[in-house]
Design an enzyme around this catalytic site. Structure first.
Site, PDB file in Angstrom:
ATOM      1  N   ARG A 278      -8.239   4.943   0.456  1.00  0.00           N
ATOM      2  CA  ARG A 278      -8.960   3.940   1.252  1.00  0.00           C
ATOM      3  C   ARG A 278      -8.833   2.571   0.601  1.00  0.00           C
ATOM      4  O   ARG A 278      -9.262   2.351  -0.532  1.00  0.00           O
ATOM      5  CB  ARG A 278     -10.420   4.306   1.421  1.00  0.00           C
ATOM      6  CG  ARG A 278     -11.198   3.204   2.136  1.00  0.00           C
ATOM      7  CD  ARG A 278     -12.480   3.698   2.787  1.00  0.00           C
ATOM      8  NE  ARG A 278     -13.324   2.620   3.240  1.00  0.00           N
ATOM      9  CZ  ARG A 278     -13.102   1.836   4.293  1.00  0.00           C
ATOM     10  NH1 ARG A 278     -12.007   2.016   5.031  1.00  0.00           N
ATOM     11  NH2 ARG A 278     -13.937   0.881   4.625  1.00  0.00           N
ATOM     12  N   CYS A 279      -8.223   1.654   1.338  1.00  0.00           N
ATOM     13  CA  CYS A 279      -8.096   0.274   0.891  1.00  0.00           C
ATOM     14  C   CYS A 279      -8.883  -0.622   1.840  1.00  0.00           C
ATOM     15  O   CYS A 279      -8.944  -0.356   3.041  1.00  0.00           O
ATOM     16  CB  CYS A 279      -6.630  -0.158   0.875  1.00  0.00           C
ATOM     17  SG  CYS A 279      -5.599   0.843  -0.215  1.00  0.00           S
TER      18      CYS A 279
ATOM     19  N   GLU B  46     -21.001  -0.931  19.969  1.00  0.00           N
ATOM     20  CA  GLU B  46     -20.136  -1.681  19.050  1.00  0.00           C
ATOM     21  C   GLU B  46     -18.647  -1.392  19.227  1.00  0.00           C
ATOM     22  O   GLU B  46     -17.874  -1.458  18.267  1.00  0.00           O
ATOM     23  CB  GLU B  46     -20.548  -1.437  17.590  1.00  0.00           C
ATOM     24  CG  GLU B  46     -21.995  -1.793  17.310  1.00  0.00           C
ATOM     25  CD  GLU B  46     -22.402  -1.592  15.857  1.00  0.00           C
ATOM     26  OE1 GLU B  46     -21.514  -1.488  14.988  1.00  0.00           O
ATOM     27  OE2 GLU B  46     -23.617  -1.537  15.597  1.00  0.00           O
TER      28      GLU B  46
ATOM     29  N   SER C 261     -23.578   2.134  16.047  1.00  0.00           N
ATOM     30  CA  SER C 261     -22.216   2.381  16.519  1.00  0.00           C
ATOM     31  C   SER C 261     -22.096   3.770  17.127  1.00  0.00           C
ATOM     32  O   SER C 261     -22.767   4.709  16.717  1.00  0.00           O
ATOM     33  CB  SER C 261     -21.220   2.237  15.364  1.00  0.00           C
ATOM     34  OG  SER C 261     -21.524   3.149  14.329  1.00  0.00           O
TER      35      SER C 261
ATOM     36  N   HIS D 132     -22.307  12.129   8.263  1.00  0.00           N
ATOM     37  CA  HIS D 132     -21.045  12.247   7.536  1.00  0.00           C
ATOM     38  C   HIS D 132     -20.405  13.617   7.725  1.00  0.00           C
ATOM     39  O   HIS D 132     -19.281  13.843   7.299  1.00  0.00           O
ATOM     40  CB  HIS D 132     -21.273  11.971   6.046  1.00  0.00           C
ATOM     41  CG  HIS D 132     -21.826  10.602   5.788  1.00  0.00           C
ATOM     42  ND1 HIS D 132     -23.172  10.356   5.622  1.00  0.00           N
ATOM     43  CD2 HIS D 132     -21.218   9.399   5.713  1.00  0.00           C
ATOM     44  CE1 HIS D 132     -23.368   9.068   5.436  1.00  0.00           C
ATOM     45  NE2 HIS D 132     -22.199   8.464   5.488  1.00  0.00           N
TER      46      HIS D 132
ATOM     47  N   ARG E 228       0.827  -1.213   0.000  1.00  0.00           N
ATOM     48  CA  ARG E 228       0.000   0.000   0.000  1.00  0.00           C
ATOM     49  C   ARG E 228       0.865   1.269   0.000  1.00  0.00           C
ATOM     50  O   ARG E 228       0.567   2.252   0.675  1.00  0.00           O
ATOM     51  CB  ARG E 228      -0.970  -0.008   1.188  1.00  0.00           C
ATOM     52  CG  ARG E 228      -2.064  -1.053   1.074  1.00  0.00           C
ATOM     53  CD  ARG E 228      -2.962  -1.047   2.286  1.00  0.00           C
ATOM     54  NE  ARG E 228      -2.241  -1.497   3.464  1.00  0.00           N
ATOM     55  CZ  ARG E 228      -2.572  -1.204   4.717  1.00  0.00           C
ATOM     56  NH1 ARG E 228      -3.640  -0.454   4.959  1.00  0.00           N
ATOM     57  NH2 ARG E 228      -1.868  -1.657   5.738  1.00  0.00           N
ATOM     58  N   GLU E 229       1.945   1.219  -0.787  1.00  0.00           N
ATOM     59  CA  GLU E 229       2.846   2.368  -0.830  1.00  0.00           C
ATOM     60  C   GLU E 229       2.141   3.631  -1.317  1.00  0.00           C
ATOM     61  O   GLU E 229       2.450   4.736  -0.856  1.00  0.00           O
ATOM     62  CB  GLU E 229       4.047   2.067  -1.748  1.00  0.00           C
ATOM     63  CG  GLU E 229       4.960   0.962  -1.242  1.00  0.00           C
ATOM     64  CD  GLU E 229       4.609  -0.400  -1.807  1.00  0.00           C
ATOM     65  OE1 GLU E 229       5.505  -1.257  -1.880  1.00  0.00           O
ATOM     66  OE2 GLU E 229       3.427  -0.609  -2.173  1.00  0.00           O
ATOM     67  N   LEU E 230       1.206   3.476  -2.266  1.00  0.00           N
ATOM     68  CA  LEU E 230       0.521   4.662  -2.782  1.00  0.00           C
ATOM     69  C   LEU E 230      -0.325   5.309  -1.696  1.00  0.00           C
ATOM     70  O   LEU E 230      -0.318   6.535  -1.540  1.00  0.00           O
ATOM     71  CB  LEU E 230      -0.350   4.295  -3.990  1.00  0.00           C
ATOM     72  CG  LEU E 230      -1.091   5.470  -4.648  1.00  0.00           C
ATOM     73  CD1 LEU E 230      -0.115   6.536  -5.137  1.00  0.00           C
ATOM     74  CD2 LEU E 230      -1.973   4.980  -5.795  1.00  0.00           C
TER      75      LEU E 230
ATOM     76  N   LYS F 103     -20.382   4.053  -6.874  1.00  0.00           N
ATOM     77  CA  LYS F 103     -19.809   2.745  -7.201  1.00  0.00           C
ATOM     78  C   LYS F 103     -19.490   2.627  -8.689  1.00  0.00           C
ATOM     79  O   LYS F 103     -20.241   3.095  -9.538  1.00  0.00           O
ATOM     80  CB  LYS F 103     -20.799   1.640  -6.823  1.00  0.00           C
ATOM     81  CG  LYS F 103     -20.967   1.470  -5.327  1.00  0.00           C
ATOM     82  CD  LYS F 103     -19.952   0.501  -4.767  1.00  0.00           C
ATOM     83  CE  LYS F 103     -20.189   0.274  -3.289  1.00  0.00           C
ATOM     84  NZ  LYS F 103     -19.711  -1.004  -2.829  1.00  0.00           N
TER      85      LYS F 103
END
Length: 766
Positions: free
Chosen positions: A524-525, A493, A442, A703, A16-18, A119
């Site tokens: 975001r991975c 949670e 949550s 959000h 995940r270097e990027l 998406k």
């Protein structure tokens, strides 16, 4: 031999270097030169690893600093005015990241909200939606593609630049301001494609890949006509053109795609193997056919013997016009399985990540003309062993799970009584006020919570110490909710890192990788769990936490679970059984948890189905079957309880009209939905359909850190009450509060509770 190529490769890097470089750049810890150096290193490494694996024609243009659609927007100069810095000659990386992430008020541009993100077809990748205006002008404004072509050629690689096609790019965007047809922009956009193709030809490029995945969708006739017009105009431009389609079959667009005046066509034979014979019959004799035979969006090894049957047949028909590729870009696959040194050896032998998939493509391409080559024979033998292992492994196939599936009766997916009878019993037992208040589940995940979880996983905290740490967080959450005056409480949670991973870790049939990261968007991975076998629940997963929380209060405590469809959609699924079967297995496991929660005295259980709408197939004609099994899976997990137990579900979409009947068919007693940003307009679908059950429209946007006023929430609730009968309305935030901080959370909930009390006063006064 047939030509081996890929449509794209993961850009994030093995470690995940990027992501790390992006985030360091955003924090000011890495300058632009440092960020660009990381990009160059990653591109060079990715081209070389593909070449070493046997890929002959390497993709260029698949690398993006944030998202490939956003890169195209900069390339075409589609930059909204709010991101244009006055005095700058052209867009910069700061422009690009501003479009993706928004711009703060103290920047050179002043404040600017980010572009919408949504998406990418039916994947879990997200793209930045282009914003078009009726007077949109296009101009080449970003040199990244041309620079990377020079970069790759300087390293000695044979390259194939990748472009999103003009029709797909326009389809993916949205018009802003006055209404207009996006197709009206096509004639202005096409000259830029001509410029790009001519420049690429001047750089020594022979082939260009033009992605037109919208050819697997239900297209209006005007868009079909536009395809013919666009590619007729581009026909005169230099370079050989490969139009790439993926994520489904061409179906009614097959003739259109086959006859476009281009030099080759890529088809997805993983998602739509049935289209293969028709394509070969319809394609003109001069065109290359690229067969997508290796799944580009899952983690399983290819059945090489099965794929080779197609390759052999295609070789006989096509000769040198045969290319072999993954089904789609490998962007959706983790990078390299070799990193997984902690995986069980047998399980690991079943998997293939992007690097391994490149090798599979290369083997299939070579096998077309050298079937007896030692490398081909060895790979086929290994593949046969893997397929035999998966077919017979008791770790995958569990008779007890299969017997339980076979024993499912229609009545198992139905509540004991109709909603009207259930709700009367529930209201009598729960004794809640009008406009009952609750949250979605949550509460803020503080640094102390994350540290406790991490320390427990690393063995620095004993199990007893960890349980006490979580109990302390639960006590805090319950105490605050009681002080705020909420009616239905949650435990918060604290013990959960992720709404899917938490449950998947406790179910048999799931496995987790350490390095199986894929890009979701930007930096975001995500690391999806892998479903490898029949799924079952060996023991209760949440009961002790919820039971403890309920022991702290006399108020109603709500159990919190993730639904079967969401568990499935956010995992890497099996390929040897249908999604429907996997959803049913998950439903039975969750059903057991729901029943156990009821037995522990929990009277409300929420089963979240955040991904219910995401699972919809790309083609409308496939919707009914999906909606049938998806709603049945929900009812199956929710229907093992008494009428007195209230089942909630939560969904966070922006569109309900086209699935409202299926949402009603889920038969949840209460559905909570995300509506605040639409100013309650989404409730129109529930009003027009006459949705029969109870609804909790989200009254504020979680959000944003902004705290809504009591007056704002009152206004939204009054608007909701004009559409939905007051006795069926709940009061809750849009979504879970995991990402918020406690001060803003408490302030918002104080106002939410006050607003609900004001509405109760209105109701009492008539």
């Amino acid at each position: 031999m047939a030509l081996a190529h890929t449509l794209g490769f993961p850009r994030i890097g093995r470690d995940r270097e990027l992501k790390k470089a992006q985030e360091a750049f955003w924090k000011g810890e890495l300058d632009e030169a440092g960020l660009r150096a990381v990009g160059r290193q990653l591109r060079a490494a990715h081209w070389q690893v593909q070449k070493d694996a046997g890929i002959q024609l390497l993709p260029v243009g698949d690398f993006a600093w944030y998202d490939q659609v956003l890169t195209h927007s900069l390339t075409f100069g589609v930059i909204p005015e709010r991101f244009r810095a006055h005095g700058e000659a052209g867009p910069t990386l700061h422009t690009l990241f501003g479009m993706a992430r928004g711009v703060s008020d103290d920047s050179c541009c002043g404040g600017a909200h980010a572009q919408e993100m949504t998406k990418w077809f039916d994947t879990n990748y997200h793209y930045l939606v282009p914003e078009f205006s009726a007077d949109q002008q296009f101009q080449l404004s970003w040199e990244q593609l041309f620079e990377e072509v020079d970069e790759a050629r300087a390293l000695g690689h044979q390259v194939k630049p990748v472009l999103i096609g003009p029709l797909t790019y326009l389809w993916l965007g949205k018009g802003k301001g006055a209404e207009f047809d996006r197709l009206d922009l096509l004639d202005r956009l096409l000259p830029l494609y001509g410029q790009i193709l001519r420049r690429l030809a001047g750089q020594g490029v022979e082939w260009v890949q033009i992605d037109e995945p919208i050819l697997v969708l239900d297209l209006p006739q005007a868009w079909k006509n536009a395809f013919e017009r666009a590619y007729n105009l581009l026909q005169s431009e230099p370079l050989k053109k490969l139009v790439a389609t993926y994520f489904g079959g061409l179906e009614d667009n097959l003739g259109l795609a086959a006859n476009l005046p281009v030099d080759g066509l890529h088809i997805d034979l993983v998602r739509a193997p049935e289209q293969y014979p028709s394509i070969l019959d319809r394609l003109p004799a001069y065109k290359v056919v690229s067969l997508g035979l290796v799944n580009g969006r899952n983690v399983w090894r290819c059945d090489l013997e099965k794929a080779l049957e197609v390759v052999r047949h295609a070789r006989e028909r096509l000769g040198e016009r045969l290319w072999v590729a993954p089904s789609c870009s490998l962007l959706h696959s983790p990078v390299d399985l070799e990193r997984e040194d902690g995986l069980d050896a047998e399980l690991k032998s079943w998997l293939a990540f992007a690097v391994q998939k490149c090798r599979e493509v290369a083997v299939l391409a070579r096998a077309a003309t050298e079937p007896e080559a030692a490398e081909v024979l060895a790979a086929l033998e290994e593949s046969r062993a893997v397929q035999a292992s998966r077919a017979s492994s008791p770790r995958i196939h569990k008779p007890a799970v299969q017997a339980r599936l076979a024993a499912i009766k229609a009545s198992d997916a139905q509540r004991r009584s109709p909603f009207a009878e259930r709700i009367a019993r529930q209201r009598a037992g729960l004794d809640l006020p009008a406009f009952p208040t609750t949250t979605i589940g949550s509460f803020p995940q503080t640094s102390s919570i994350r540290l406790a979880r991490q320390s427990f996983k690393q063995g620095k905290l004993s199990e007893a110490e960890y349980i006490e740490a979580m109990h302390s967080e639960i006590r805090h959450a319950v105490q605050i909710q009681e002080q705020l005056g909420l009616d239905v409480l949650v435990h918060g949670e604290a013990e959960r890192n992720d709404m899917v991973e938490y449950f998947a870790e406790q179910l048999d049939g799931y496995v987790f990788t350490r390095f199986g990261w894929v890009q979701s968007y930007g930096s975001r991975c995500v690391k999806p769990a892998v479903i490898y076998g029949d799924l079952s629940r060996p023991r209760a997963m949440t009961v002790e936490w919820i039971r403890y929380a309920q022991s702290l209060t006399d108020k109603v405590m709500k159990g919190m679970l993730t639904g079967p469809v969401t568990m499935l959609m956010w995992s890497f699924p099996r390929e040897d059984v249908s999604r429907e079967v996997q959803a049913r297995q998950l439903a039975l496991a969750i059903r057991d948890e729901v029943v156990d929660l009821e037995a522990a005295g929990i009277r409300i259980v929420q089963i979240d189905e955040a991904a219910f709408r995401e699972g919809l197939p790309l083609r409308r004609n496939a919707w009914p079957h999906y909606l049938e099994w998806a709603t049945e899976a929900f009812r199956l997990c929710a229907s093992g309880v008494r009428d007195e137990t209230q089942i909630h579900t939560h969904m966070c979409y922006s569109e309900f009209n086209d699935v409202i009947e299926s949402i009603a068919a889920m038969d949840a007693d209460v559905i909570t939905i995300e509506t605040s940003r639409s100013d309650m307009e989404l409730l129109e679908a529930f009003e027009q359909f006459d949705y029969p059950n109870e609804i909790g429209p989200g009254v504020y946007d979680i959000h944003s850190p902004r705290v809504p006023s009591r007056e704002e929430i009152v206004a939204l609730l009054r608007k909701a009450a004009r559409r939905i009968p007051a006795e069926r309305l709940w009061v809750n935030p849009d979504c879970g509060l995991k990402t918020r901080a406690w001060p803003e959370t408490e302030a918002a909930l104080v106002n939410m509770v006050a607003a609900a009390r004001e509405l109760r006063g209105d109701l009492a006064r008539g």
